[in-house]
Scaffold this motif. Structure first.
Motif, PDB file in Angstrom:
ATOM      1  N   GLN A   3     -38.178 -15.553 114.333  1.00 53.25           N
ATOM      2  CA  GLN A   3     -37.100 -16.713 113.809  1.00 53.25           C
ATOM      3  C   GLN A   3     -36.772 -16.717 112.347  1.00 53.25           C
ATOM      4  O   GLN A   3     -37.483 -15.990 111.692  1.00 53.25           O
ATOM      5  CB  GLN A   3     -37.993 -18.001 114.162  1.00 53.25           C
ATOM      6  CG  GLN A   3     -38.346 -18.489 115.634  1.00 53.25           C
ATOM      7  CD  GLN A   3     -36.845 -18.078 116.667  1.00 53.25           C
ATOM      8  OE1 GLN A   3     -35.940 -18.625 116.289  1.00 53.25           O
ATOM      9  NE2 GLN A   3     -37.260 -17.816 117.644  1.00 53.25           N
ATOM     10  N   SER A   4     -35.672 -17.215 111.900  1.00 51.46           N
ATOM     11  CA  SER A   4     -35.321 -17.236 110.530  1.00 51.46           C
ATOM     12  C   SER A   4     -36.028 -18.602 109.721  1.00 51.46           C
ATOM     13  O   SER A   4     -36.737 -19.264 110.196  1.00 51.46           O
ATOM     14  CB  SER A   4     -33.928 -17.598 110.355  1.00 51.46           C
ATOM     15  OG  SER A   4     -33.387 -18.765 110.926  1.00 51.46           O
ATOM     16  N   ASP A   5     -35.728 -18.244 108.472  1.00 51.59           N
ATOM     17  CA  ASP A   5     -36.125 -19.346 107.492  1.00 51.59           C
ATOM     18  C   ASP A   5     -35.687 -20.748 107.652  1.00 51.59           C
ATOM     19  O   ASP A   5     -36.220 -21.672 107.502  1.00 51.59           O
ATOM     20  CB  ASP A   5     -35.897 -18.905 106.165  1.00 51.59           C
ATOM     21  CG  ASP A   5     -36.514 -17.755 105.260  1.00 51.59           C
ATOM     22  OD1 ASP A   5     -37.721 -18.028 105.336  1.00 51.59           O
ATOM     23  OD2 ASP A   5     -36.002 -16.841 105.115  1.00 51.59           O
ATOM     24  N   THR A   6     -34.431 -20.788 108.450  1.00 52.67           N
ATOM     25  CA  THR A   6     -33.912 -22.161 108.755  1.00 52.67           C
ATOM     26  C   THR A   6     -34.733 -22.963 109.793  1.00 52.67           C
ATOM     27  O   THR A   6     -34.528 -24.165 109.765  1.00 52.67           O
ATOM     28  CB  THR A   6     -32.602 -21.647 108.947  1.00 52.67           C
ATOM     29  OG1 THR A   6     -32.491 -21.146 110.119  1.00 52.67           O
ATOM     30  CG2 THR A   6     -31.559 -21.332 108.194  1.00 52.67           C
ATOM     31  N   LEU A   7     -35.662 -22.245 110.474  1.00 52.93           N
ATOM     32  CA  LEU A   7     -36.573 -22.671 111.427  1.00 52.93           C
ATOM     33  C   LEU A   7     -37.984 -23.058 110.757  1.00 52.93           C
ATOM     34  O   LEU A   7     -38.286 -24.290 110.914  1.00 52.93           O
ATOM     35  CB  LEU A   7     -36.520 -21.947 112.632  1.00 52.93           C
ATOM     36  CG  LEU A   7     -37.629 -22.633 113.737  1.00 52.93           C
ATOM     37  CD1 LEU A   7     -37.067 -24.021 114.180  1.00 52.93           C
ATOM     38  CD2 LEU A   7     -37.424 -21.771 114.958  1.00 52.93           C
ATOM     39  N   ILE A   8     -38.386 -21.936 110.373  1.00 55.69           N
ATOM     40  CA  ILE A   8     -39.662 -21.939 109.844  1.00 55.69           C
ATOM     41  C   ILE A   8     -39.907 -22.867 108.584  1.00 55.69           C
ATOM     42  O   ILE A   8     -41.054 -23.362 108.498  1.00 55.69           O
ATOM     43  CB  ILE A   8     -40.106 -20.417 109.515  1.00 55.69           C
ATOM     44  CG1 ILE A   8     -40.035 -19.666 110.728  1.00 55.69           C
ATOM     45  CG2 ILE A   8     -41.592 -20.611 109.087  1.00 55.69           C
ATOM     46  CD1 ILE A   8     -40.410 -18.361 110.675  1.00 55.69           C
ATOM     47  N   LEU A   9     -39.122 -22.994 107.681  1.00 47.71           N
ATOM     48  CA  LEU A   9     -39.136 -23.473 106.482  1.00 47.71           C
ATOM     49  C   LEU A   9     -39.148 -25.176 106.729  1.00 47.71           C
ATOM     50  O   LEU A   9     -39.923 -26.037 106.046  1.00 47.71           O
ATOM     51  CB  LEU A   9     -38.001 -23.233 105.627  1.00 47.71           C
ATOM     52  CG  LEU A   9     -38.369 -23.629 103.940  1.00 47.71           C
ATOM     53  CD1 LEU A   9     -39.608 -22.986 103.458  1.00 47.71           C
ATOM     54  CD2 LEU A   9     -37.107 -23.177 102.837  1.00 47.71           C
ATOM     55  N   PRO A  10     -38.252 -25.795 107.369  1.00 49.77           N
ATOM     56  CA  PRO A  10     -38.369 -27.043 107.881  1.00 49.77           C
ATOM     57  C   PRO A  10     -39.729 -27.225 108.756  1.00 49.77           C
ATOM     58  O   PRO A  10     -40.200 -28.597 108.463  1.00 49.77           O
ATOM     59  CB  PRO A  10     -37.043 -27.322 108.678  1.00 49.77           C
ATOM     60  CG  PRO A  10     -36.179 -26.404 108.322  1.00 49.77           C
ATOM     61  CD  PRO A  10     -37.023 -25.246 107.999  1.00 49.77           C
ATOM     62  N   SER A  11     -40.121 -26.426 109.518  1.00 53.93           N
ATOM     63  CA  SER A  11     -41.580 -26.648 110.144  1.00 53.93           C
ATOM     64  C   SER A  11     -42.673 -26.763 109.265  1.00 53.93           C
ATOM     65  O   SER A  11     -43.369 -27.695 109.469  1.00 53.93           O
ATOM     66  CB  SER A  11     -41.666 -25.449 111.199  1.00 53.93           C
ATOM     67  OG  SER A  11     -40.734 -25.566 112.181  1.00 53.93           O
ATOM     68  N   ILE A  12     -42.595 -25.858 108.135  1.00 53.79           N
ATOM     69  CA  ILE A  12     -43.567 -26.097 107.122  1.00 53.79           C
ATOM     70  C   ILE A  12     -43.580 -27.399 106.322  1.00 53.79           C
ATOM     71  O   ILE A  12     -44.825 -28.031 106.314  1.00 53.79           O
ATOM     72  CB  ILE A  12     -43.436 -24.745 106.139  1.00 53.79           C
ATOM     73  CG1 ILE A  12     -43.540 -23.441 106.806  1.00 53.79           C
ATOM     74  CG2 ILE A  12     -44.260 -25.089 105.114  1.00 53.79           C
ATOM     75  CD1 ILE A  12     -43.146 -22.411 105.803  1.00 53.79           C
TER      76      ILE A  12
END
Length: 329
Positions: free
Chosen positions: A301-310
């Motif tokens: 997955q891209s940063d657009t999904l992982i960063l908000p999850s973090i």
């Protein structure tokens, strides 16, 4: 390590209690001396002269950061003096070894990034991450345990992409820290001190930048590739990053200096809930492992999904800690 503890005790080189510190008695500091010497001795036996020559600026910079931490443990530098001193090894890495963050890595779409911005961001990343790791060194075993987790992950990952020198350096220092933990677990006989915390934090920040660059360069479909280089690196070093950002925000909200020492770190909050040093370390290590597991599960997955999850997970942890303290009070 036992020899170092005896020598430091005879020379009365102790970390004194008081202010924001948790411990209430005098204990030897500078455990980083044994970590550094043990790891370097092992690397001298295992790396070739060509390897040392290729990574000469890294080892010189690491040694300079070690000396800065040693000087601080002996002479007790002010926070600003300690911070300004760190620019020397960081500038050596950035300008002589070209250890830089070279693009946005897909996080945002920019066609071109000027060199001066690359230099500033790279220097800022190395300084912040080095000191972030230093700041978590507040309870017995925490900094060492996080260091082992982070360096072991980097070591295994570098091995999987045939970067054997980086892998060996990571695993060697992880082993040295593991030996230190036998004497640093509650009740500790010695502290890591800035001698160890600055040096290991600097090592982790260097490896994080190498991870971001090398991971981004891997071909699509490679078994070790993470699609989101930046978010994955944040997951790997989440405890120092989350803790430092949280503390800085709390201090700025109170119009206090970001350099002001206090007892608002994550480990302080878990101690306030009633956790022992050991349980606090175990919980924070488990949180770090959960984030690493999240990065692995979402590696395509891209940063657009992982960063908000973090961000959501960090806010949830912060909410839980606050809620638990209110229930106890």
């Amino acid at each position: 390590m036992p020899v170092l503890i005896k020598i430091l005790s005879q020379w009365k080189l102790y970390d004194s209690p008081g202010d924001h510190k948790i411990h209430s008695d005098f204990k030897p500091s500078m455990g980083g001396v044994a970590i550094f010497l043990g790891a370097i001795f092992a690397l001298l036996m295992s790396l070739s002269l060509i390897n040392w020559s290729e990574q000469k600026y890294f080892f010189i910079s690491l040694t300079v950061m070690f000396m800065i931490g040693l000087r601080d443990d002996v002479l007790a530098l002010t926070p600003k003096q300690k911070l300004y001193s760190q620019f020397l090894p960081v500038l050596l890495l950035v300008f002589l070894d070209n250890v830089t963050l070279n693009s946005t890595y897909g996080l945002i779409d920019l066609p071109f990034v000027p060199n001066w911005i690359i230099w500033i961001i790279s220097i800022f990343t190395l300084i912040i991450l080095t000191n972030a790791y230093n700041l978590i060194d507040g309870v017995d075993g925490l900094a060492g345990s996080i260091g082992v987790v982070v360096l072991t992950f980097f070591g295994l990952w570098f091995y999987s992409i045939d970067q054997l020198v980086f892998s060996l350096v990571c695993m060697t220092f992880a082993g040295a820290i593991l030996g230190f933990l036998f004497f640093n677990w509650q009740p500790s006989k010695i502290f890591m001190g800035d001698t160890g915390a600055l040096m290991i934090g600097f090592l982790i920040s260097f490896m994080a930048i190498q991870f971001i660059n090398l991971n981004f360069q891997l071909p699509v479909g490679h078994q070790a590739k993470f699609q989101a280089s930046i978010s994955t690196a944040i997951c790997i070093v989440i405890i120092p990053v989350f803790d430092t950002l949280r503390v800085i925000i709390l201090r700025l909200r109170k119009w206090q200096s970001p350099f002001k020492a206090d007892r608002n770190h994550l480990h302080h909050q878990f101690l306030n809930i009633g956790f022992s040093h050991g349980k606090t370390v175990i919980v924070l290590v488990m949180i770090n492992l959960v984030f690493i597991g999240l990065a692995w599960l979402l590696r395509n997955q891209s940063d657009t999904l992982i960063l908000p999850s973090i961000i959501v997970l960090c806010l949830a942890i912060n909410f839980f800690v606050k809620k638990a303290q209110k229930v106890i009070l």
